[in-house]
Scaffold this active site. Structure first.
Site, PDB file in Angstrom:
ATOM      1  N   GLY A  31       0.802  -1.218   0.000  1.00 26.90           N
ATOM      2  CA  GLY A  31       0.000   0.000   0.000  1.00 26.90           C
ATOM      3  C   GLY A  31       0.833   1.265   0.000  1.00 26.90           C
ATOM      4  CG  LEU A  33      -1.058   1.645  -4.019  1.00 27.68           C
ATOM      5  CD1 LEU A  33      -2.185   1.270  -4.992  1.00 27.68           C
ATOM      6  CD2 LEU A  33      -0.061   0.490  -3.896  1.00 27.68           C
ATOM      7  CG  HIS A  34       5.386   4.868  -4.807  1.00 26.54           C
ATOM      8  ND1 HIS A  34       5.889   4.098  -5.829  1.00 26.54           N
ATOM      9  CD2 HIS A  34       5.889   4.335  -3.670  1.00 26.54           C
ATOM     10  CE1 HIS A  34       6.676   3.160  -5.348  1.00 26.54           C
ATOM     11  NE2 HIS A  34       6.689   3.269  -4.025  1.00 26.54           N
ATOM     12  CG  HIS A  37       3.272   0.644  -5.250  1.00 27.58           C
ATOM     13  ND1 HIS A  37       3.505   1.738  -4.452  1.00 27.58           N
ATOM     14  CD2 HIS A  37       3.785  -0.418  -4.593  1.00 27.58           C
ATOM     15  CE1 HIS A  37       4.123   1.350  -3.355  1.00 27.58           C
ATOM     16  NE2 HIS A  37       4.313   0.053  -3.407  1.00 27.58           N
ATOM     17  N   GLY A 147       8.904  -5.235  -8.395  1.00 23.48           N
ATOM     18  CA  GLY A 147       9.763  -4.129  -8.799  1.00 23.48           C
ATOM     19  C   GLY A 147      11.237  -4.484  -8.696  1.00 23.48           C
ATOM     20  CB  SER A 186       5.627   3.366   0.842  1.00 24.76           C
ATOM     21  OG  SER A 186       5.079   2.716  -0.283  1.00 24.76           O
TER      22      SER A 186
HETATM   23  P1  AMP Z   1       5.970  -2.517  -1.418  1.00 23.79           P
HETATM   24  O1  AMP Z   1       4.598  -1.949  -1.324  1.00 23.79           O
HETATM   25  O2  AMP Z   1       7.059  -1.590  -0.995  1.00 23.79           O
HETATM   26  O3  AMP Z   1       6.072  -3.889  -0.804  1.00 23.79           O
HETATM   27  O4  AMP Z   1       6.232  -2.731  -2.973  1.00 23.79           O
HETATM   28  C1  AMP Z   1       5.334  -3.479  -3.758  1.00 23.79           C
HETATM   29  C2  AMP Z   1       5.977  -3.734  -5.088  1.00 23.79           C
HETATM   30  O5  AMP Z   1       6.248  -2.503  -5.733  1.00 23.79           O
HETATM   31  C3  AMP Z   1       7.306  -4.486  -4.954  1.00 23.79           C
HETATM   32  O6  AMP Z   1       7.410  -5.452  -5.988  1.00 23.79           O
HETATM   33  C4  AMP Z   1       8.306  -3.377  -5.137  1.00 23.79           C
HETATM   34  O7  AMP Z   1       9.562  -3.814  -5.633  1.00 23.79           O
HETATM   35  C5  AMP Z   1       7.604  -2.483  -6.131  1.00 23.79           C
HETATM   36  N1  AMP Z   1       8.155  -1.130  -6.087  1.00 23.79           N
HETATM   37  C6  AMP Z   1       8.349  -0.362  -4.992  1.00 23.79           C
HETATM   38  N2  AMP Z   1       8.938   0.796  -5.321  1.00 23.79           N
HETATM   39  C7  AMP Z   1       9.132   0.760  -6.667  1.00 23.79           C
HETATM   40  C8  AMP Z   1       9.716   1.662  -7.616  1.00 23.79           C
HETATM   41  N3  AMP Z   1      10.218   2.845  -7.250  1.00 23.79           N
HETATM   42  N4  AMP Z   1       9.741   1.287  -8.911  1.00 23.79           N
HETATM   43  C9  AMP Z   1       9.239   0.076  -9.308  1.00 23.79           C
HETATM   44  N5  AMP Z   1       8.680  -0.810  -8.453  1.00 23.79           N
HETATM   45  C10 AMP Z   1       8.623  -0.477  -7.157  1.00 23.79           C
END
Ligand code: AMP
Length: 287
Positions: A31, A33-34, A37, A147, A186
């Site tokens: 969550g 989300l940016h 995501h 990511g 995030s």
């Molecule tokens: P998280 O919510 O941090 O667990 O991330 C969820 C997914 O988004 C994971 O697969 C992360 O690697 C991916 N993600 C997070 N930040 C980025 C970013 N800046 N660019 C691309 N993917 C991302």
């Protein structure tokens, strides 16, 4: 977009799609989300009939209680952003739904989980591997998108899926960055303006490493030279990084030189926030 809270609801919702041969793309997240995501969600939308996004702040992957408590939770705006990016189904379970009383299993992936983040955050990858195994089993997607930003997590998930014969393909999506190079995270929301300036050390270090590889003109740049250039960017901002390493992108074993596929990985605490970043490198420069 529908928001579902239970595993049973997800299985029911996807039964028809699976029966009709509709392909399912899955994006697991915690969550807040940016654009990073959203890029994963858009990629899934471009390749699948059904797009499932999960939002679950997984307590078992946090080795620091303060980090878990401070983790942003903004489900209403996340739901809107996920829907706009193409998600059709949002799975947002409670911790009790994922870990009911009596839960007694932990998935431990060896190999790529052992160093860097694994060493800095004991138990972190066991928590990741356990929740990812559960989520992949719950959703049963054709493809799950992760990511490149979390390169070691990606390597751990690839190892897990191969070793446990999980029938979901893992696809990586390139790291999305702010215009100045800072990788979106995030956790960036917790950086003060001064911290944010210091945080540029991470992406600048990666760029410096890439420049050394490029200036080697096709020869194999040594880890020593690559890492010295990266460390200088931290030193210039008075930051002591947790690690600055050149590793194999699959095994996460250190490499002596950029002689084929390599990854430069960095982690540092800036203010109250621990940040990570990485850049894939090849002998002739970055991908
Ligand atoms: P998280 O919510 O941090 O667990 O991330 C969820 C997914 O988004 C994971 O697969 C992360 O690697 C991916 N993600 C997070 N930040 C980025 C970013 N800046 N660019 C691309 N993917 C991302």
């Amino acid at each position: 977009m529908r928001t579902l809270r239970t595993i049973a609801e997800v299985r029911t919702a996807l039964k028809g799609a699976r029966r009709d041969g509709r392909s399912i793309g899955f994006v697991p997240t915690m969550g807040a989300l940016h654009e990073g995501h959203l890029q994963l969600i858009r990629t899934a939308r471009d390749h699948h009939d059904e797009v499932v996004v999960s939002i679950f702040v997984n307590p078992t992957q946090f080795n620091d209680a303060a980090d878990l408590a401070a983790y942003p939770r903004v489900e209403a705006s996340d739901a809107e952003a996920a829907a706009n990016a193409g998600a059709g189904l949002l799975f947002a379970p409670s911790a009790d739904e994922m870990y009911p009383a009596g839960f007694a299993t932990s998935v431990h992936v060896g190999g790529p989980s052992e160093r860097l983040e694994g060493a800095s955050r004991p138990g972190h990858f066991d928590g990741v591997a356990t929740v990812v195994t559960k989520l992949l089993n719950i959703v049963g997607a054709d493809v799950a998108y992760f990511g490149q930003k979390d390169a070691q997590q990606l390597a751990v998930v690839r190892q897990l899926v191969a070793d446990l014969n999980i029938p979901t393909t893992i696809e990586a999506v390139e790291t999305v960055r702010d215009a100045d190079g800072l990788a979106l995270s995030s956790r960036n929301a917790r950086l003060t303006p001064a911290d944010r300036e210091q945080a540029l050390a991470l992406s600048r270090a990666l760029r410096a490493a890439q420049d050394i590889v490029a200036s080697a003109n096709g020869a194999a740049a040594s880890a020593e030279d690559v890492l010295a250039a990266a460390r200088a960017e931290f030193a210039a901002r008075g930051i002591a990084p947790d690690y600055v390493e050149l590793v194999d992108p699959t095994t996460f074993i250190p490499l002596p030189a950029v002689d084929g596929d390599a990854l430069v990985a960095v982690a540092a605490r800036v203010g109250d926030v621990r940040l990570i970043d990485n850049l894939p490198l090849t002998r002739n420069g970055s991908h």
